[in-house]
Design an enzyme around this catalytic site. Structure first.
Site, PDB file in Angstrom:
ATOM      1  N   GLY B 151      45.797  34.440  23.461  1.00 33.77           N
ATOM      2  CA  GLY B 151      47.097  35.192  24.031  1.00 33.77           C
ATOM      3  C   GLY B 151      47.531  35.256  25.159  1.00 33.77           C
ATOM      4  CB  CYS B 152      50.839  35.490  27.018  1.00 30.92           C
ATOM      5  SG  CYS B 152      51.429  36.498  25.689  1.00 30.92           S
ATOM      6  CE1 TYR B 153      51.694  41.509  28.428  1.00 30.82           C
ATOM      7  CE2 TYR B 153      52.131  41.088  26.135  1.00 30.82           C
ATOM      8  CZ  TYR B 153      52.671  41.398  27.107  1.00 30.82           C
ATOM      9  OH  TYR B 153      53.766  42.160  27.500  1.00 30.82           O
ATOM     10  N   PRO B 156      44.665  36.785  31.752  1.00 32.64           N
ATOM     11  CG  PRO B 156      47.025  37.299  32.543  1.00 32.64           C
ATOM     12  CD  PRO B 156      46.266  36.936  31.563  1.00 32.64           C
ATOM     13  CD  GLU B 314      49.056  34.456  31.706  1.00 38.63           C
ATOM     14  OE1 GLU B 314      47.971  33.946  31.493  1.00 38.63           O
ATOM     15  OE2 GLU B 314      49.399  35.111  30.563  1.00 38.63           O
TER      16      GLU B 314
END
Lengths: 348, 348, 348, 348
Positions: B151-153, B156, B314
């Protein structure tokens, strides 16, 4: 109320907080603006600097040295930090003052020196100054001659945490404040970092671990907690002209629940016209206070046991600056506290 | 390398991550797009849905039922969450898969059910899936047939904390992740909450304490810590098309300093092409990775003793989705890992 | 092509057009950056001024006086308008030059003086300069030593109207150009008018009837029309970092239809890699060229008989500045014209 | 004035214009809101749909069928275009109506049918409707029962051109209106084209040559010119929640100068509270009217002989919709025209 209006002066009228004071005071039933100063722009009409208010009848901006203090009953001082102490110290005694700079916000001389790198230049005056977070210090403000208007960041977090610390509902030694701010907090003086192309469509942290509003927050929380407080205060700059959102992460004391936090805040602010506690579990948007003097506070359960999340928002130019300044003036003069501030948020 | 290019299909090509895959693969030296599916828009040329890429030679979008799987070597699956499990389970065995949905990211069936409210529909397949955070699971990805793209979250924060948890430099039970996200993370399907006028010039928290990326983050951190992890994950939506910034607040273990944190991250990512650790005490901006596959990480001292702040950014559509997906494909196929991804950030 | 790369210098590298040149040239197969100058920031690494490119290996920025011209084959000159004439006149003869300033764009000395208020300081050099709108002056650019790169505003309008004026399809004496520009056109030097809070969420006209790009537009259109041309050029500033959209309102000559206009433009640009004429009746978005060297042109019927509307877009920093500059370098050096410029637009 | 307030109903209160009506009427000294309808959201409190106004005491929203018309003296009708004709035709005769839809703006039945593709459903009622551009039709509005509130686009251009056409200072057959609009003009119903990521950081033309506000503009200009008028009306959508800027390009009649244009507009609007003509040669910003009922008009010389440029701005939700609606109500009821509308612009 009588027809004789309070005469108001604004020092440093050419910045954003100056313009906000004019916007608010333009429709204040008991005050009129009789003095505007702006050193670099002296001699120019206010409407040239802020065309959105060009239709108002206002005095021409003059240099501060040319001010006739007998013309004013109240001064709003929106001068840059550092220049203010001597100006205010030099005002005649009949003039009440709401200072929007940081110059009188820190009541401990050593702390001031640590963060501003110089001795405070008006330490005697500091003793009579009252800290102007209206909802928390109203009784003192009523009797004050000089009020230090709070910083934009310190306002929502103190409103959120002071009642909780006073009642020992949260720990004073584990406070994290992640703040997101609009750009007007940085003022109107051109700097690369606040150019449109440098701000739009992105976010970054700044002053992490060392922002000058940290000691002001700690001072207010320490008063409430009855002990020294050190906080993690992490501001971020984002594409938004107005607004501050603070996500506050705290640990509750043994036996306290998130519902207790909600109840304590609801009770504390039940009668406050400008502070609204949202329904439990919901959080506020900065857009919903834009242009208004409201602070909205939301309380949410944390998945981590024993912790709670509080999210608070304000318009940094209104409750975080000029709106609260007018609110303080109203209190100082015995006027209805909401006078001039019954302005609805502008959304979208 | 040989002139025969890898044949690539994109399922669900009409969303933002689909468009990003096309943008990246258009200049990939060893891959060519031979299949695009998009159910609602089947029969329409891709350039009608995404005019910025209308000049590319691409196959017309078709319905997934009409796909000829013999045409493809690799599939990127960018379908909505929930529809993916059966589609992937039904693919022929020669096809390698990078799945950009959430359907295979949670490796514990009970956790999946808790957060998605239904039994996982392909539990056997799940066992062979590899979690595709490239820098952390590269060796397994090399041998994988199906990769669950993170996932995007979660990307990072795992890059920031996994090395620290592995080395016991930070506590696993006191992790606060305050995330700020751009709007494309919510997809392209029209909803009131992502309309321009509802998003611009403001910020708000959402899903506080209950976002579906929380268990994925906790899973990755638990693998690193060797113990269960529960985090405070608080996402915020802000006016930004692309980008995620995560402010991570953690407590260091006894004897660890912020400089040790910096050193550990620098060492871990010294040879990584897409992860850069900034000079100590500085923090990154989302703008500086826009359009690129980079993750930037900054470490800052906290004024609160024993704590440290890590800020990571990101582009949610690149390293947080399509860029990492291509990176994973490169690894799975034995291609140079940076192939197609040498795209500079677009600033301003 | 040989492995020996062309040595490129960028004068004035610390502005937005400098950063764009670096972004583009970083992946140019036949060029390498060997010189960067930036007077105020001399001695600082480029990545400090533009952190999004900090990972590139680049020479440290130096003062222009310290440049060793034997190190370079080609110079991109991105200095402020007015300082450029003497710098370029002083370069050794082996150095080819693409000048991104306005200093050599006006070929008539009297016009230059009228608009810039001073005599041109290098009138002899002006005679050998070639105007660098690549698609319109390619043959001359091939043989040029010094190319004056067009202004951002003049590029789309000339591409739109030059073929029509050459073929007498539109009248030369009734041209209205309503332009909407992003903010980077104003550069990176801090000014109140380009602060975030002064630009976001609004639009205004500026320089109406007197913008310095007007004579450059008129010059190019006059060359095409074979007669003097005076245009209405009305630029507007809007919240957008990159991009220009020009809505061009013209009157067709007797017997000409909007379809003829469409056909003439389609034919003229059929083989151009960077100019795309959209299907008749559709209009382009600036978002669809962001970060790329494309110009998109749309033709629409006007309800007013005899008139036609042309809408054209570009990224002001790419086709409007640094991208076209690299395109010109490629032409000057006999390299493939698209080299380094095969960059897809970044949307959203 | 008496203490008995006018009872106001808002039909279609859940859209942006509904929210604006509430914002304005909340502080109107002579009106109170007694009825709110919103079909899809019937039964929900208004503050749930618009949290920024949640602190106001308002009636719960109901379905229009459930309305008790005896409760209201005045209706603001903010229903979608097309549904309005029958609703208004069905209201009892004692109710005054300000209709914010397009349903009664076109006074010629054939023109209505041409642009809306259906017969007008209340042609008898149309005959008694008055067109509500307050400054231009005030005398008729005073006596009207039903007022068709103008569209957002038609308001500034009619204010700019009607006096000039009446006095034959400009030609009626060469009018170009290049309009730039904020996004709220498209309403609050989710559509891909108004998603944040599709609108931010860019601009595009839409409805070029065929927007439904064109016939309304032409109708108003024809009334002034005493002849048929066909205009070029080219709207553009840009990243801005509120605001419209219109750049109007016209040809002056023989002997007329730009200064004459300025003088004519200054004279026409000298006593108007909401229309301000800027000093000659200066142009307005949309930001300077945001949230207010002002229209600002600037006149600039064109370099093309015989032509002149007029730039006008408004807030599309205030003077372009709800503000003018309240202004019309005031006129219809014999109240002071500015009542409730003395709201300063919010800048920045």
């Amino acid at each position: 109320m009588s027809d004789v209006k309070v005469k108001v002066g604004i020092l440093g009228a050419s910045g954003y907080t100056g313009a906000e004071l004019v916007r608010i005071l333009a429709h204040h039933a008991a005050a009129e603006i009789t003095l505007l100063t702006a050193d670099r722009r002296a001699g120019r009409p206010f409407g040239e600097v802020f065309p959105h208010l060009a239709h108002l009848k206002l005095p021409t901006m003059i240099r501060i040295e040319d001010a006739d203090w007998s013309m004013v009953d109240v001064i709003f001082c929106a001068l840059p930090h550092g220049t203010t102490q001597e100006v205010i110290a030099g005002l005649p005694g009949h003039v009440k003052v709401v200072d929007l700079s940081a110059d009188f916000r820190l009541f401990d001389a050593a702390t001031y020196k640590e963060w501003y790198g110089a001795e405070h230049a008006a330490q005697d005056l500091q003793k009579e100054v009252v800290y102007g977070l209206t909802e928390l210090h109203r009784e003192k403000i009523k009797k004050a001659r000089v009020v230090a208007n709070p910083g934009c960041y310190p306002t929502p977090v103190q409103l959120s945490l002071v009642p909780l610390l006073e009642q020992k509902l949260v720990h004073a030694d584990d406070i994290i404040i992640d703040a997101k701010s609009g750009v007007t907090g940085a003022g109107r003086s051109p700097k690369e970092g606040i150019l449109y192309a440098e701000v739009t469509e992105g976010i970054h942290a700044y002053g992490t671990g060392g922002h000058r509003h940290a000691p002001e927050i700690e001072q207010g929380l320490a008063w409430a907690a009855g002990q020294d407080v050190v906080v993690n205060f992490s501001p971020h700059l984002m594409p938004m002209s107005r607004g501050i959102l603070e996500s506050i992460y705290v640990k509750m004391t043994e036996g306290t629940t998130a519902e207790d936090i909600q109840a304590a805040l609801e009770k504390r602010y039940a009668d406050e016209p400008f502070v609204r506690v949202l329904p439990f579990g919901t959080t506020p948007q900065t857009r919903h206070v834009r242009g208004s003097n409201y602070v909205l506070i939301g309380v949410v359960k944390d998945r981590v046991p024993g912790r709670v999340i509080i999210v608070a928002v304000e318009d940094n130019l209104v409750k975080g600056a000029s709106g609260q300044a007018v609110q303080n003036m109203n209190v100082m003069l015995g006027l209805p506290e909401t006078m001039g501030l019954e302005i609805e948020p502008l959304f979208p």
